[in-house]
Write a protein that holds these residues in place. Structure first.
Motif, mmCIF file in Angstrom:
data_model
loop_
_atom_site.group_PDB
_atom_site.id
_atom_site.type_symbol
_atom_site.label_atom_id
_atom_site.label_comp_id
_atom_site.label_asym_id
_atom_site.label_seq_id
_atom_site.Cartn_x
_atom_site.Cartn_y
_atom_site.Cartn_z
ATOM 1 N N MET A 226 20.223 -3.534 42.637
ATOM 2 C CA MET A 226 19.493 -2.905 41.635
ATOM 3 C C MET A 226 20.091 -3.330 40.308
ATOM 4 O O MET A 226 19.498 -3.787 39.518
ATOM 5 N N GLN A 227 21.385 -3.630 40.471
ATOM 6 C CA GLN A 227 22.096 -4.182 39.090
ATOM 7 C C GLN A 227 21.946 -5.752 39.042
ATOM 8 O O GLN A 227 21.584 -5.986 37.706
ATOM 9 N N LEU A 229 19.142 -7.079 39.864
ATOM 10 C CA LEU A 229 17.698 -6.981 39.275
ATOM 11 C C LEU A 229 17.450 -6.493 37.834
ATOM 12 O O LEU A 229 16.335 -6.461 37.447
ATOM 13 N N LEU A 231 17.894 -3.238 37.187
ATOM 14 C CA LEU A 231 17.243 -1.976 37.278
ATOM 15 C C LEU A 231 18.157 -0.806 37.340
ATOM 16 O O LEU A 231 17.765 0.347 38.138
ATOM 17 N N GLU A 232 19.369 -0.999 36.913
ATOM 18 C CA GLU A 232 20.292 0.094 36.855
ATOM 19 C C GLU A 232 19.883 1.162 36.014
ATOM 20 O O GLU A 232 20.168 2.478 36.216
ATOM 21 N N TRP A 233 19.000 1.144 35.185
ATOM 22 C CA TRP A 233 18.368 1.911 34.271
ATOM 23 C C TRP A 233 17.339 3.030 35.048
ATOM 24 O O TRP A 233 17.329 4.191 34.925
ATOM 25 N N ALA A 234 16.583 2.289 36.140
ATOM 26 C CA ALA A 234 15.854 3.240 37.024
ATOM 27 C C ALA A 234 16.760 4.198 37.986
ATOM 28 O O ALA A 234 16.377 5.129 38.136
ATOM 29 N N TRP A 235 17.899 3.486 38.527
ATOM 30 C CA TRP A 235 18.772 4.227 39.138
ATOM 31 C C TRP A 235 19.227 5.339 38.304
ATOM 32 O O TRP A 235 19.450 6.701 38.727
ATOM 33 N N TYR A 248 14.244 6.329 28.286
ATOM 34 C CA TYR A 248 13.918 4.860 28.682
ATOM 35 C C TYR A 248 12.389 4.587 28.667
ATOM 36 O O TYR A 248 12.077 3.214 28.379
ATOM 37 N N ASN A 252 12.558 1.099 26.760
ATOM 38 C CA ASN A 252 12.615 -0.250 27.482
ATOM 39 C C ASN A 252 11.312 -1.242 26.993
ATOM 40 O O ASN A 252 11.679 -2.218 26.811
#
Length: 268
Positions: A226-227, A229, A231-235, A248, A252
């Protein structure tokens, strides 16, 4: 393009660092190791500039806030160096520049690289910020991980007025090479602006966001995939939906627009 405030000492101290403008802010085009090496060198007595060198970090949320909050933008432009703490910033730079950002420089990763180098070089840390419980847990875990690292002091970040000023004077008297300030955006940047004149014995100030929460173990990093890609914000949203979903949702889209409209090639 707005530039930083007049800052001759900071510009001279960072003149050899290549930069690229990403999303409207000038970012250091250095990888983790090079950033840590620069920070260690900056704390050498021969390279001090009479005040702390001020390093901060920016991600997509910061880009969005700087574009809509003049005060936040001013505080970030006052930094001597800005690291790109967001994989989307790296990806956008690779699409648009012949000299892109080499990698994401997340403060949570940078801390450990600097800590290892500081152990070897005999540099000292002061850790300021977060709650008393989080701060104590973070410091304890850091001491366990890096037993030779010299942590000369610590304090939670819930101080105000005279208590805060007294703490700043105490920090200056302890003269740490590195002061890690974890108060969140833009409080930590405002702290640097207000108290830098009283911290003349400090080598480098690095703003740190939620670093102490990760160091204490109370907050988990996103999986590596995820990092990578971006996508850490999604995590983080999945872990704290009430606090982060709306943030976000509003920042975003703005960040994506900025990443593809306010980039420039490498500059110094």
């Amino acid at each position: 393009m707005l530039e930083r405030r007049i800052n001759f000492e900071g510009r001279a101290a960072t003149s050899e660092v290549p930069r690229i403008t990403v999303g409207g802010l000038r970012m250091a085009a250095l990888d983790l190791e090079a950033t840590a090496d620069f920070m260690i060198e900056a704390t050498d007595r021969a390279h001090r500039i009479g005040r702390p060198l001020y390093l901060t970090s920016a991600n997509g949320e910061v880009l969005a806030r700087c574009s809509t909050e003049p005060q936040t933008e001013r505080l970030f432009r006052a930094a001597d160096l800005i690291n790109a703490d967001g994989q989307p910033l790296v990806a956008a730079s690779r699409l648009q520049s012949w000299f892109p950002l080499p990698e994401r420089v997340a403060t949570t990763d940078l801390f450990h690289v600097v800590a290892r180098k500081a152990e070897a070089a005999g540099r000292t840390f002061y850790m300021f910020g977060a709650s008393e419980e989080e701060n104590a847990a973070a410091v304890k875990r850091v001491q366990n991980m890096y037993p030779q690292l010299k942590i000369v002091g610590q304090s939670h970040g819930y101080l105000r007025d005279e208590a805060l000023r007294a703490k700043v004077e105490e920090i200056n008297a302890l003269a740490p090479d590195f002061l890690w300030v974890a108060l969140g955006v833009p409080s930590e940047q405002a702290f640097v602006e207000e108290y830098t004149p009283l911290l003349t014995n400090v080598g480098v100030i690095k703003t740190s966001g939620g670093l102490f929460n990760f160091l204490s173990g109370s907050r988990a990093r996103a999986p590596q995939w995820m990092q990578k890609l971006g996508l850490e914000w999604a995590w983080r949203t999945w872990l704290e939906p009430r606090r982060l979903f709306w943030r976000y949702l509003t920042t975003n889209p703005r960040a994506i627009y900025l990443l593809f409209s306010r980039n420039r090639p490498v500059n110094r």
